[in-house]
Design an enzyme around this catalytic site. Sequence first.
Site, short mmCIF file in Angstrom:
data_model
loop_
_atom_site.label_atom_id
_atom_site.label_comp_id
_atom_site.label_asym_id
_atom_site.label_seq_id
_atom_site.Cartn_x
_atom_site.Cartn_y
_atom_site.Cartn_z
N ALA A 33 0.78 -1.19 -0.06
CA ALA A 33 0.06 -0.16 -0.07
C ALA A 33 0.82 1.11 0.00
CB ALA A 33 -0.94 -0.06 1.26
N GLU A 34 1.69 1.35 0.85
CA GLU A 34 2.66 2.18 0.84
C GLU A 34 3.48 2.64 -0.36
OE1 GLU A 34 5.00 5.42 2.67
OE2 GLU A 34 3.13 4.58 3.01
N TYR A 35 3.73 1.38 -1.17
CA TYR A 35 4.54 1.37 -2.35
C TYR A 35 3.63 2.19 -3.39
CZ TYR A 35 6.88 -0.03 -6.63
OH TYR A 35 7.63 0.11 -8.04
N SER A 81 28.08 -20.01 -27.40
CA SER A 81 27.34 -21.09 -26.80
C SER A 81 28.31 -21.69 -25.80
CB SER A 81 26.50 -22.19 -27.49
OG SER A 81 26.95 -21.85 -28.84
N LEU A 82 27.99 -22.93 -25.06
CA LEU A 82 29.02 -23.62 -24.52
C LEU A 82 29.32 -24.99 -24.93
CD1 LEU A 82 27.62 -22.36 -20.87
CD2 LEU A 82 29.98 -21.75 -21.93
N GLU A 112 28.19 -22.21 -11.71
CA GLU A 112 26.92 -21.26 -11.79
C GLU A 112 25.86 -22.52 -12.09
OE1 GLU A 112 27.19 -18.28 -14.50
OE2 GLU A 112 28.87 -17.17 -13.44
N LYS A 114 23.22 -23.84 -14.57
CA LYS A 114 22.85 -23.49 -16.15
C LYS A 114 21.28 -23.11 -16.15
CE LYS A 114 23.79 -24.69 -20.76
NZ LYS A 114 22.55 -24.65 -21.39
N ASP A 116 17.70 -22.82 -17.41
CA ASP A 116 17.01 -23.45 -18.72
C ASP A 116 16.18 -22.47 -19.32
OD1 ASP A 116 16.63 -24.82 -20.65
OD2 ASP A 116 15.41 -26.29 -19.64
N TYR A 224 24.46 -13.27 -15.73
CA TYR A 224 25.73 -14.17 -15.77
C TYR A 224 27.14 -13.97 -16.42
CZ TYR A 224 23.28 -16.51 -19.17
OH TYR A 224 22.56 -16.80 -20.35
N LYS A 312 26.25 -31.02 -18.19
CA LYS A 312 25.01 -31.41 -18.08
C LYS A 312 24.41 -32.26 -17.27
CE LYS A 312 23.22 -29.68 -22.14
NZ LYS A 312 22.04 -28.86 -22.46
N CYS A 406 -19.19 -47.06 -16.70
CA CYS A 406 -18.36 -46.50 -15.47
C CYS A 406 -17.90 -47.41 -14.69
CB CYS A 406 -19.17 -45.56 -14.67
SG CYS A 406 -18.27 -44.91 -13.24
N CYS A 409 -19.75 -46.90 -10.90
CA CYS A 409 -21.17 -47.41 -10.69
C CYS A 409 -21.80 -48.10 -11.63
CB CYS A 409 -21.90 -45.73 -10.64
SG CYS A 409 -21.97 -45.13 -12.35
N CYS A 424 -19.23 -40.50 -17.57
CA CYS A 424 -20.28 -41.04 -16.74
C CYS A 424 -21.25 -39.93 -16.48
CB CYS A 424 -19.58 -41.55 -15.65
SG CYS A 424 -20.86 -42.30 -14.37
N CYS A 429 -23.34 -41.16 -9.12
CA CYS A 429 -22.18 -41.84 -9.20
C CYS A 429 -21.12 -41.44 -7.83
CB CYS A 429 -21.30 -41.98 -10.40
SG CYS A 429 -19.70 -42.62 -10.58
S1 IVH Z 1 27.50 -18.19 -19.94
C1 IVH Z 1 30.49 -17.89 -23.13
N1 IVH Z 1 26.23 -18.72 -17.88
O1 IVH Z 1 23.51 -21.47 -21.67
C2 IVH Z 1 29.57 -17.94 -21.99
N2 IVH Z 1 25.36 -19.34 -20.09
O2 IVH Z 1 25.17 -22.99 -24.17
C3 IVH Z 1 28.18 -17.78 -22.52
N3 IVH Z 1 23.16 -20.32 -19.98
O3 IVH Z 1 22.78 -19.45 -24.53
C4 IVH Z 1 27.33 -18.06 -21.83
N4 IVH Z 1 22.93 -20.36 -17.65
O4 IVH Z 1 21.69 -18.81 -22.35
C5 IVH Z 1 26.09 -18.74 -19.15
N5 IVH Z 1 25.13 -19.38 -15.65
C6 IVH Z 1 25.24 -19.32 -17.26
C7 IVH Z 1 24.17 -19.82 -17.97
C8 IVH Z 1 24.30 -19.68 -19.18
C9 IVH Z 1 22.43 -20.79 -18.80
C10 IVH Z 1 22.82 -20.44 -21.24
C11 IVH Z 1 22.87 -19.24 -22.12
C12 IVH Z 1 23.54 -19.77 -23.40
C13 IVH Z 1 23.87 -21.16 -23.15
C14 IVH Z 1 25.12 -21.71 -23.43
#
Ligand code: IVH
Length: 668
Positions: A33-35, A81-82, A112, A114, A116, A224, A312, A406, A409, A424, A429
């Site tokens: 409410a204050e917010y 990507s990784l 960290e 990962k 999804d 990240y 993974k 059924c 029943c 049913c 029933c």
């Molecule tokens: S680092 C070069 N950190 O995973 C490093 N990616 O295949 C680039 N993802 O498309 C990404 N959690 O969307 C990083 N803690 C995390 C992540 C992360 C999820 C996703 C990201 C990227 C895919 C890499």
Amino acid sequence: MNAVEKEIRELQQTLREHNYRYYVLDDPLISDAEYDRLFRRLLEMEGRYPEYITPDSPTHRVGAELLQNFGALEHRIPMLSLANALNEEELKDFYTRIVKFTGDPCTKLVGEPKLDGLGVELIYEKGVLVAGSTRGDGYTGEDVTANLRTLRQIPLRLQGRDFPELLEVRGEVIISKENFVRLNKEREEKGEKLFANPRNAAAGSLRQLDSRISAKRPLEIFIYAPGKIEGWSFKNHWEFLQQLKSWGFRINSMNTLLQGETEMINYFREMEERREILPYDIDGIVIKVNDLMIQEKMGVRTRTPRWAIAGKFKARQEVTQIESIDVQVGRSGILTPVANLRPVHIGGVTVRRATLHNQDEIERKDIRVGDWIILERAGDVIPKVIKVIEERRPAGTEPYRLPEHCPVCGAKVQQIDGGVAVKCVHRECPAQLKNGIRHFASKAAMDIEGLGEKIVEQLVDEGLVRAFTDLYRLRAEDLAPLERFAARSSVKLTEAIRASKKRPLKHVIYALGIPNVGEYLARILAEHFGSLDALLQAETEALTAIEDIGDIVAESIVKFVSDPDNRVMIKALQSEGIDPRLEKGSALPLKGKTFVFTGTLKDMTRDAAKELVQELGARASGSVSAKTDYVVAGEEAGSKLEKARKLNVPVLDETAFLSLLEEYRTKT
Ligand code: IVH
């Protein structure tokens, strides 16, 4: 700076801080409410003195623009990507390569989760968010700036005084498991297509051409990784993450500084275990070399860095066999086939059963008793049969058909929805009655604690309960003789039943068990009708006029309330004293307010805007007076705008108007 500008800047800053405490730290200092009060004061001040509005104001998260399509935004540094490690061995191989490079057997790493979701990039110039894009193909993404601005966990301006000239950061947009389930429930009620998993829900919600839709979706973000940064330098990744935190970004609390192979492997195991209880989906961990100098020296392959890897987790699909198929009868009489499986472990839990939904689904996938199937458990979602492995089908199986009678029943069943489902239709029933009462007593309905499955079973079997109202006539003496009932729990249960008479309208409507009306629509109906009596009078036209209610749902509601038995049931509840009214004002947050619209609005007609405020209980008037609460001014607003300024009535532009509505909507 004059007094007005000073107040506006201070309000903006205060709201930013509370926003951060609430959405990023999850640790608010003030009440909603204050917010609200502060937020409205800022809207009002910005309405009166639009010359002080800045795009990073907390009132300007939702824009009014509707895009035709997304523009393209090139990433200044490609979003890589990784590479994947599919097991502990491959993670160790990665570590060995790192040590070979650094010569340090205790190389520092950052672990960290990962996440999804959907990778995005945010660009800050001089500390202000100027653009945001999706990862796209890694080189060019879609410009989703307007949508990203609606995420409260994204600062529109960096906290503190010191920040780089240019700051690009990357992160993951996600939807929590809980919000995913809720979002899908709402979509189901509205007859909209369901999202397959939280990731699809996040992607679908972020890629909306209308940012007002994105604004309503429960999107979250964790940051990240860096993109291009000018005017600041970091020594290591951990330091980068800590700095991001103090600029106001949301960083994952599971990120951990690691040293050496053992800590890395332990982190992998720990996170795989924690996966189940995390509120959002993760599909692995990411291990990054901490030292940025080493990162740079190791460099990248074509699309993946050498200094990082994704560990993974095991897939959440397993193969198992269908041993038999049970048929359950729901509270509306619909027969649901459930497969009994040869037990399998998927991602840490043992799965023994999976719903097969309906006859249609069984036929589409040609599911038979004895079949080997691929079963998947995604997020918090119930296990689902992906497909039958036909090559492994044992000899002598037969296509499965739901029974014609059924299973509870014995009454003959009827096909509904053009053969998709089987029902049913026998009113007495016991399966329907039991499930109806279980639903009636459930938490989101009448919330009768202690009225569990076994008790309902006994109450119905003993003939003590034949209708909802019978519950309210039960005396402790009636219950005491039942199996597993002590005198004390009998008294407790009758008390819980009595207490449920005070449930608010939306819960009572939900409790009735109207087909297609879940928690979400029950709330809408409660707000719209205000009492059971009014609901009993509901007609198709009045229902379809409500946003979110389509023809099918309207028809099912009308059918329900015009059914004589249901009317008797509702009247009986009312005479038991269950007849809640909607507390005044709670559903109509703009009650008592007067709006005047003037000029041309970009995004909607004036009539549409009037309807919007009327729906929330406000009045739309044609002329401005001292009693007017807000003037909404579009382009080329004339004398009404002048008058508003003269009378000191707050003036909202279209964006501020939408923000105001959004604020009120989210609070109901
Ligand atoms: S680092 C070069 N950190 O995973 C490093 N990616 O295949 C680039 N993802 O498309 C990404 N959690 O969307 C990083 N803690 C995390 C992540 C992360 C999820 C996703 C990201 C990227 C895919 C890499």
